[in-house]
Design an enzyme around this catalytic site. Sequence first.
Site, short mmCIF file in Angstrom:
data_model
loop_
_atom_site.label_atom_id
_atom_site.label_comp_id
_atom_site.label_asym_id
_atom_site.label_seq_id
_atom_site.Cartn_x
_atom_site.Cartn_y
_atom_site.Cartn_z
N LYS A 100 1.27 10.45 4.65
CA LYS A 100 1.68 10.09 6.01
C LYS A 100 2.80 9.05 5.90
O LYS A 100 2.90 8.34 4.91
CB LYS A 100 0.50 9.50 6.77
CG LYS A 100 -0.58 10.56 7.09
CD LYS A 100 -1.46 10.13 8.24
CE LYS A 100 -2.57 11.13 8.52
NZ LYS A 100 -2.11 12.35 9.20
N LYS A 127 -1.46 29.41 10.05
CA LYS A 127 0.01 29.28 10.12
C LYS A 127 0.63 30.56 9.59
O LYS A 127 0.20 31.10 8.57
CB LYS A 127 0.47 28.06 9.30
CG LYS A 127 0.00 26.73 9.93
CD LYS A 127 0.55 25.55 9.17
CE LYS A 127 -0.10 24.25 9.62
NZ LYS A 127 0.44 23.67 10.83
N ASP A 158 -9.85 26.28 9.40
CA ASP A 158 -8.88 25.48 8.67
C ASP A 158 -7.54 25.91 9.24
O ASP A 158 -7.06 27.01 8.93
CB ASP A 158 -8.94 25.77 7.16
CG ASP A 158 -8.04 24.83 6.40
OD1 ASP A 158 -6.86 24.69 6.80
OD2 ASP A 158 -8.49 24.23 5.42
N HIS A 159 -6.96 25.08 10.10
CA HIS A 159 -5.83 25.59 10.88
C HIS A 159 -4.62 25.94 10.01
O HIS A 159 -3.76 26.70 10.43
CB HIS A 159 -5.48 24.65 12.04
CG HIS A 159 -4.70 23.44 11.64
ND1 HIS A 159 -5.27 22.35 11.07
CD2 HIS A 159 -3.37 23.16 11.72
CE1 HIS A 159 -4.34 21.44 10.83
NE2 HIS A 159 -3.17 21.91 11.21
N LYS A 217 -13.17 20.96 11.22
CA LYS A 217 -13.27 19.98 10.15
C LYS A 217 -13.46 18.58 10.73
O LYS A 217 -13.16 18.41 11.91
CB LYS A 217 -12.04 20.05 9.25
CG LYS A 217 -10.76 19.60 9.95
CD LYS A 217 -9.62 19.56 8.99
CE LYS A 217 -9.48 18.20 8.37
NZ LYS A 217 -8.48 17.34 8.99
N ARG A 225 -19.85 15.26 28.30
CA ARG A 225 -20.79 14.32 28.94
C ARG A 225 -20.31 13.80 30.29
O ARG A 225 -21.09 13.57 31.19
CB ARG A 225 -20.99 13.10 28.04
CG ARG A 225 -21.55 13.44 26.70
CD ARG A 225 -21.76 12.15 25.91
NE ARG A 225 -22.05 12.46 24.53
CZ ARG A 225 -21.22 12.22 23.52
NH1 ARG A 225 -20.06 11.64 23.74
NH2 ARG A 225 -21.55 12.53 22.29
N ASP A 258 -9.05 14.39 4.10
CA ASP A 258 -8.44 14.87 5.35
C ASP A 258 -7.55 16.09 5.12
O ASP A 258 -7.52 17.00 5.95
CB ASP A 258 -7.61 13.73 5.96
CG ASP A 258 -7.00 14.10 7.30
OD1 ASP A 258 -7.74 14.63 8.16
OD2 ASP A 258 -5.79 13.87 7.51
N GLU A 300 4.25 14.11 6.19
CA GLU A 300 4.28 13.85 7.64
C GLU A 300 4.99 12.54 7.90
O GLU A 300 4.80 11.58 7.14
CB GLU A 300 2.86 13.72 8.19
CG GLU A 300 2.03 14.96 8.10
CD GLU A 300 0.63 14.70 8.68
OE1 GLU A 300 0.44 14.93 9.87
OE2 GLU A 300 -0.25 14.25 7.93
N HIS A 319 -6.92 21.87 3.59
CA HIS A 319 -5.64 22.55 3.78
C HIS A 319 -4.91 22.86 2.46
O HIS A 319 -4.47 23.98 2.24
CB HIS A 319 -4.70 21.72 4.66
CG HIS A 319 -5.30 21.29 5.96
ND1 HIS A 319 -6.18 22.07 6.67
CD2 HIS A 319 -5.15 20.16 6.69
CE1 HIS A 319 -6.53 21.45 7.79
NE2 HIS A 319 -5.93 20.28 7.82
C1 BG6 Z 1 -5.16 17.68 10.31
C2 BG6 Z 1 -5.32 16.30 9.74
O1 BG6 Z 1 -6.18 18.53 9.84
O2 BG6 Z 1 -3.90 18.20 9.94
C3 BG6 Z 1 -4.20 15.40 10.21
O3 BG6 Z 1 -6.57 15.77 10.14
C4 BG6 Z 1 -2.86 16.01 9.93
O4 BG6 Z 1 -4.30 14.12 9.61
C5 BG6 Z 1 -2.81 17.46 10.43
O5 BG6 Z 1 -1.88 15.24 10.59
C6 BG6 Z 1 -1.55 18.13 9.99
O6 BG6 Z 1 -1.49 19.40 10.59
P1 BG6 Z 1 -0.12 20.03 11.05
O7 BG6 Z 1 -0.46 21.39 11.53
O8 BG6 Z 1 0.43 19.14 12.11
O9 BG6 Z 1 0.73 20.02 9.81
#
Ligand code: BG6
Length: 515
Positions: free
Chosen positions: A365, A207, A202-203, A173, A66, A260, A241, A265
């Site tokens: 976390k 990995k 879904d990242h 997501k 925007r 989340d 984390e 994941h």
């Molecule tokens: C994300 C979550 O999808 O994955 C975050 O929304 C999280 O809360 C993150 O911190 C963790 O991903 P990675 O690759 O840093 O382990």
Amino acid sequence: MSQANDHPNINPLREGLSTRAVPQPCSVVIFGATGDLTHRKLIPALYNLAADGDLPPAVAVVGFARREKTDGDFRKELEESTRKFSRQPVRDEIWNTFAQAVYYHQSDFSDEAGYKSLAERLDKIDTERGTRGNRLFYFAVAPDQFEPIVKHLKAAGLNEACEGSWARVIVEKPFGTDLASARELNRVVRSSFSEEQTYRIDHFLGKETAQNILVLRFANAIFEPLWNARYLDHVQITASETLGVEGRAGYYEGAGALRDMVQNHLLQLLCLIAMEPPTDLSADSIRDEKVKVVRSLRRMTKEDVAINALRGQYAEGAINGKPVVGYRAEKNVDPKSITETYVALRLFIDNWRWSDVPIYLRVGKRLPKSGTEISVHFKKAPLVLFNKEATTLDQNVLVIRIQPDEGISLRMQAKMPGTSFRIEPVKMDFHYGTSFGKASPEAYERLLLDAMSGDATLFARRDEVEEAWLFIDPIEQAWHSEKDAPPLCFYPSGSWGPEEADELLAREGRIWRRL
Ligand code: BG6
């Protein structure tokens, strides 16, 4: 004749990751181009692909957002963030060439004219840069923006490609907050893009070690015969984390750790660990097997949730020796928030292979260490031979380290050198870094390339996402029920989560693995 045809066991018609499709020239249009994801992940990933020579010869990037700005402003901002977040140092000559193909398109997401001019601009880019009419739309925006975007893309004719080219959409997501909203999002996206055109990211699946799970399981003959309820004691999957909510309270307050991290994941990792061998390595064969795992997850009643699910929230404490505030004191968080930042689950997959094998999942976390790993714990060997030398034998444990220090280790029993007969656990260890001598690419690099190649293997299919919500929804409902909701437990930042989470395993004589 090809090698495959020479070999009687290989069907040359089978597709797979081994015969990877080639990424094609295209324009990548990023909606939400000024956002965090674009700066931290998407552009650094594209830059690294360019630096490694993995990008197709003609790729253009068009940021759609925007705010008013010129191509030059946009390139400058992206350069700054890429220098900060890139996996490898930015080299001027590579950046300058890459940046030439980056454009900024200013428009409101609901402005029809903005999409018409986008279509014209993409046509022009096709002519100038040879992107061949291929379009990859990346929705790096909140889900409530999907509807206007897909509607207008369709109205501008951008959802369908001309003959010989393609249009695909990558969706970030959170894919819904429950089953009903996920179905609604699927309906919205489907109104303009078919399932084949839709890539739900879904990242974690991008990995390197997550991808290696299939190779470990199915390219080695020694594990699969033992990979069942007869030989396995239990499985643990942990994603911890040190980070807190990091300014994302606007989203996180309404999500929490279960939505989340677990719904997507962790369940994806679980599917890779638990699935049956697919008939081939094509996207749908793999996803067919994964969806069967989610479908077999034992659904929890409210009573089960009280016993098998635990939620926690971080209180103040210290991370790496530095004091940090509790979740409720974070910016934009309700001081009475009951959003969970930690989840531990004990679950079961009700199928033949996994019958009654407990699977423990844990995410949190502000834990003492960042790391994601899967540990597969085998049943103990009978003690009868060694009962004079040991009071107990440790389990064999196969550990798959997803991050950091990607690798695999196997814990075994060995005799201590010497004249006495002492048994001690030892570890066989494989580290990606030392074995292959090169750094793994970032998850987004792999996933962007796959989408450019039309390989959806590492993206979640519609039914996978919906089945996952079917498992998650009853837990959310129990936690948010007005009457008798199981308690939210608190844990100091920098600890391994609420003490109650240890109970989940301790009552069966087990403990969480220390990362
Ligand atoms: C994300 C979550 O999808 O994955 C975050 O929304 C999280 O809360 C993150 O911190 C963790 O991903 P990675 O690759 O840093 O382990």
